[in-house]
Write a protein that holds these residues in place. Structure first.
Motif, PDB file in Angstrom:
ATOM      1  N   GLN A  77      16.760   0.772  -6.024  1.00 37.34           N
ATOM      2  CA  GLN A  77      15.465   1.391  -6.333  1.00 37.34           C
ATOM      3  C   GLN A  77      15.377   2.800  -5.762  1.00 37.34           C
ATOM      4  OE1 GLN A  77      13.014  -1.797  -4.664  1.00 37.34           O
ATOM      5  NE2 GLN A  77      12.179  -2.222  -6.694  1.00 37.34           N
ATOM      6  N   VAL A  78      15.889   2.988  -4.552  1.00 39.85           N
ATOM      7  CA  VAL A  78      15.890   4.322  -3.947  1.00 39.85           C
ATOM      8  C   VAL A  78      16.730   5.276  -4.778  1.00 39.85           C
ATOM      9  CG1 VAL A  78      16.579   5.684  -1.938  1.00 39.85           C
ATOM     10  CG2 VAL A  78      15.482   3.459  -1.618  1.00 39.85           C
ATOM     11  N   ARG A  79      17.894   4.803  -5.197  1.00 40.21           N
ATOM     12  CA  ARG A  79      18.777   5.651  -6.002  1.00 40.21           C
ATOM     13  C   ARG A  79      18.110   6.026  -7.326  1.00 40.21           C
ATOM     14  NH1 ARG A  79      22.444   2.419  -5.966  1.00 40.21           N
ATOM     15  NH2 ARG A  79      23.437   3.105  -4.033  1.00 40.21           N
ATOM     16  N   ALA A  80      17.468   5.044  -7.964  1.00 38.41           N
ATOM     17  CA  ALA A  80      16.803   5.318  -9.242  1.00 38.41           C
ATOM     18  C   ALA A  80      15.628   6.270  -9.057  1.00 38.41           C
ATOM     19  CB  ALA A  80      16.335   4.006  -9.864  1.00 38.41           C
ATOM     20  N   TYR A  81      14.880   6.102  -7.971  1.00 40.83           N
ATOM     21  CA  TYR A  81      13.742   6.991  -7.733  1.00 40.83           C
ATOM     22  C   TYR A  81      14.217   8.407  -7.429  1.00 40.83           C
ATOM     23  CZ  TYR A  81       9.542   9.021  -5.740  1.00 40.83           C
ATOM     24  OH  TYR A  81       8.480   9.845  -5.489  1.00 40.83           O
TER      25      TYR A  81
ATOM     26  N   THR B 180      20.082  12.422  -4.731  1.00 44.38           N
ATOM     27  CA  THR B 180      20.672  11.170  -4.277  1.00 44.38           C
ATOM     28  C   THR B 180      19.927  10.722  -3.010  1.00 44.38           C
ATOM     29  OG1 THR B 180      22.326  12.342  -2.955  1.00 44.38           O
ATOM     30  CG2 THR B 180      22.925  11.770  -5.231  1.00 44.38           C
ATOM     31  N   PRO B 181      20.085   9.462  -2.581  1.00 46.45           N
ATOM     32  CA  PRO B 181      19.352   8.973  -1.406  1.00 46.45           C
ATOM     33  C   PRO B 181      19.445   9.835  -0.153  1.00 46.45           C
ATOM     34  CG  PRO B 181      20.293   7.125  -2.567  1.00 46.45           C
ATOM     35  CD  PRO B 181      20.787   8.358  -3.274  1.00 46.45           C
ATOM     36  N   PRO B 182      20.599  10.446   0.174  1.00 54.38           N
ATOM     37  CA  PRO B 182      20.627  11.281   1.392  1.00 54.38           C
ATOM     38  C   PRO B 182      19.835  12.579   1.287  1.00 54.38           C
ATOM     39  CG  PRO B 182      22.843  10.524   0.794  1.00 54.38           C
ATOM     40  CD  PRO B 182      21.946  10.247  -0.373  1.00 54.38           C
ATOM     41  N   ASP B 183      19.495  13.008   0.077  1.00 56.54           N
ATOM     42  CA  ASP B 183      18.773  14.259  -0.100  1.00 56.54           C
ATOM     43  C   ASP B 183      17.317  14.125   0.364  1.00 56.54           C
ATOM     44  OD1 ASP B 183      20.853  15.808  -1.278  1.00 56.54           O
ATOM     45  OD2 ASP B 183      20.553  14.715  -3.159  1.00 56.54           O
TER      46      ASP B 183
ATOM     47  N   LEU C 115      12.969   5.487   2.131  1.00 51.55           N
ATOM     48  CA  LEU C 115      12.144   4.575   1.344  1.00 51.55           C
ATOM     49  C   LEU C 115      12.637   3.137   1.462  1.00 51.55           C
ATOM     50  CD1 LEU C 115      11.677   6.689  -1.922  1.00 51.55           C
ATOM     51  CD2 LEU C 115      10.032   6.385  -0.064  1.00 51.55           C
ATOM     52  N   ALA C 116      13.870   2.963   1.934  1.00 47.18           N
ATOM     53  CA  ALA C 116      14.436   1.625   2.113  1.00 47.18           C
ATOM     54  C   ALA C 116      14.420   1.182   3.574  1.00 47.18           C
ATOM     55  CB  ALA C 116      15.873   1.580   1.582  1.00 47.18           C
ATOM     56  N   ASP C 117      13.914   2.029   4.473  1.00 49.81           N
ATOM     57  CA  ASP C 117      13.904   1.684   5.898  1.00 49.81           C
ATOM     58  C   ASP C 117      12.906   0.576   6.190  1.00 49.81           C
ATOM     59  OD1 ASP C 117      15.780   3.603   6.310  1.00 49.81           O
ATOM     60  OD2 ASP C 117      14.469   5.023   7.347  1.00 49.81           O
ATOM     61  N   GLU C 118      13.197  -0.174   7.254  1.00 52.28           N
ATOM     62  CA  GLU C 118      12.281  -1.215   7.692  1.00 52.28           C
ATOM     63  C   GLU C 118      10.952  -0.596   8.134  1.00 52.28           C
ATOM     64  OE1 GLU C 118      12.092  -4.875  10.970  1.00 52.28           O
ATOM     65  OE2 GLU C 118      13.884  -3.603  10.796  1.00 52.28           O
TER      66      GLU C 118
ATOM     67  N   GLN D 282       0.826  -1.205   0.000  1.00 52.17           N
ATOM     68  CA  GLN D 282       0.000   0.000   0.000  1.00 52.17           C
ATOM     69  C   GLN D 282       0.860   1.255   0.000  1.00 52.17           C
ATOM     70  OE1 GLN D 282      -2.490   0.905   3.501  1.00 52.17           O
ATOM     71  NE2 GLN D 282      -4.181   1.326   2.084  1.00 52.17           N
ATOM     72  N   LEU D 283       1.961   1.228   0.748  1.00 58.77           N
ATOM     73  CA  LEU D 283       2.858   2.383   0.774  1.00 58.77           C
ATOM     74  C   LEU D 283       3.481   2.612  -0.603  1.00 58.77           C
ATOM     75  CD1 LEU D 283       4.727   2.017   4.198  1.00 58.77           C
ATOM     76  CD2 LEU D 283       2.678   3.344   3.654  1.00 58.77           C
ATOM     77  N   GLN D 284       3.837   1.531  -1.292  1.00 58.70           N
ATOM     78  CA  GLN D 284       4.405   1.679  -2.631  1.00 58.70           C
ATOM     79  C   GLN D 284       3.379   2.251  -3.600  1.00 58.70           C
ATOM     80  OE1 GLN D 284       6.126  -2.046  -3.887  1.00 58.70           O
ATOM     81  NE2 GLN D 284       7.651  -2.072  -2.250  1.00 58.70           N
ATOM     82  N   ARG D 285       2.134   1.804  -3.466  1.00 62.07           N
ATOM     83  CA  ARG D 285       1.082   2.370  -4.328  1.00 62.07           C
ATOM     84  C   ARG D 285       0.851   3.841  -3.990  1.00 62.07           C
ATOM     85  NH1 ARG D 285      -1.552  -2.510  -2.824  1.00 62.07           N
ATOM     86  NH2 ARG D 285      -3.016  -1.352  -1.502  1.00 62.07           N
TER      87      ARG D 285
END
Length: 267
Positions: free
Chosen positions: A83-87, A109-112, A71-74, A45-48
């Motif tokens: 996927q996070v980097r690409a997004y 980038t992911p840290p941004d 977005l990659a956190d548990e 659901q979060l991804q949608r």
């Protein structure tokens, strides 16, 4: 009539309408998997919801307090690092260190953080689910609020599905009737009509389902550690229960001799 005068007139009309309507909107009690003391976020659901935000909401609203890496956190959408980097690269952020200190834009980038979006003066959505309360928020304090929370997700979903189709123009500003919005009229036009996005997993794309998906995602942006906080609370309750039993038994043991002597004196 200048822009300032129009803004004041619109504000006055909106305030009068809100007071006339009692300041509360009609909030639907939607069911969400993260509700209740044992509730957790539904990763799919979060991804949608992220997809709905990306394709629809991000055109006007930002998420300036949310880092891409989360977005990659548990407990979140469950993206991989790739996927996070690409997004993140779908967005551009301003870097003041580029162009010899003059600053320039570069792919994120992911840290941004998700970039702000102030193009139309729309509010940031990072904390919207906590800022807005629903049917069991501050208007109805009690055990329901403790168990279910503030009801922000219900408010967001109800707002997105609460348009009646009626419009009116006041002082050059078009307002749309919305049953969930306090006062009944809102300047944000309807954004969901059904089948607005297509999900790869074949999930429903009707207006209500889409609204619930993005509302759940916005709840996660406001409370990313909700599941961990609930787990910690349950552990604390168990520990307090065990401690209470130990204290009771200790109290009985310490005072048993004193109570025994008192019973003998009475006899």
């Amino acid at each position: 009539m200048n822009v300032f005068t129009k803004a004041i007139a619109a504000l006055a009309v909106s305030t009068s309408a809100a007071l006339a309507a009692g300041g509360e909107g009609k909030i639907t009690d939607y069911e969400f998997p993260f509700e209740g003391p044992f509730g957790t976020y539904d990763q799919n659901q979060l991804q949608r919801g992220l997809k709905v935000y990306t394709e629809i909401c991000s055109a006007c609203h930002g998420l300036k307090y949310v880092p891409f890496r989360t977005l990659a956190d548990e407990g979140g959408p469950g993206f991989s690092e790739d996927q996070v980097r690409a997004y993140a690269e779908l967005y551009e952020v301003f870097d003041p260190l580029l162009a010899d200190g003059q600053g320039d834009y570069r792919p994120a980038t992911p840290p941004d953080l998700f970039p702000e979006n102030n193009a139309v003066g729309a509010p940031d959505l990072s904390l919207m689910a906590k800022a807005r309360s629903g049917f069991h928020g501050p208007y109805n304090l009690g055990i329901n609020q403790i168990i279910k929370g503030m009801g922000g997700a219900e408010y967001i979903a109800s707002l997105l599905t609460g348009y009646t189709g009626e419009e009116q123009e006041i002082a050059g500003t078009v307002l749309y009737e919305n049953e969930a919005y306090p006062g009944g009229w809102i300047s944000m036009a309807p954004v969901l009509y059904g089948d607005d996005v297509i999900f790869d997993d074949g999930s429903p794309t009707d207006m209500e389902s889409t609204a619930k998906d993005v509302a759940a995602f916005l709840m996660w942006t406001a409370e990313p550690k909700l599941a961990a906080r609930k787990q910690m609370g349950l552990v604390a309750i168990v520990m307090l229960a065990v401690l209470s039993v130990l204290l009771y038994l200790t109290n009985k043991r310490i005072w048993a001799p004193v109570k025994g002597r008192k019973d003998e004196n009475v006899g």
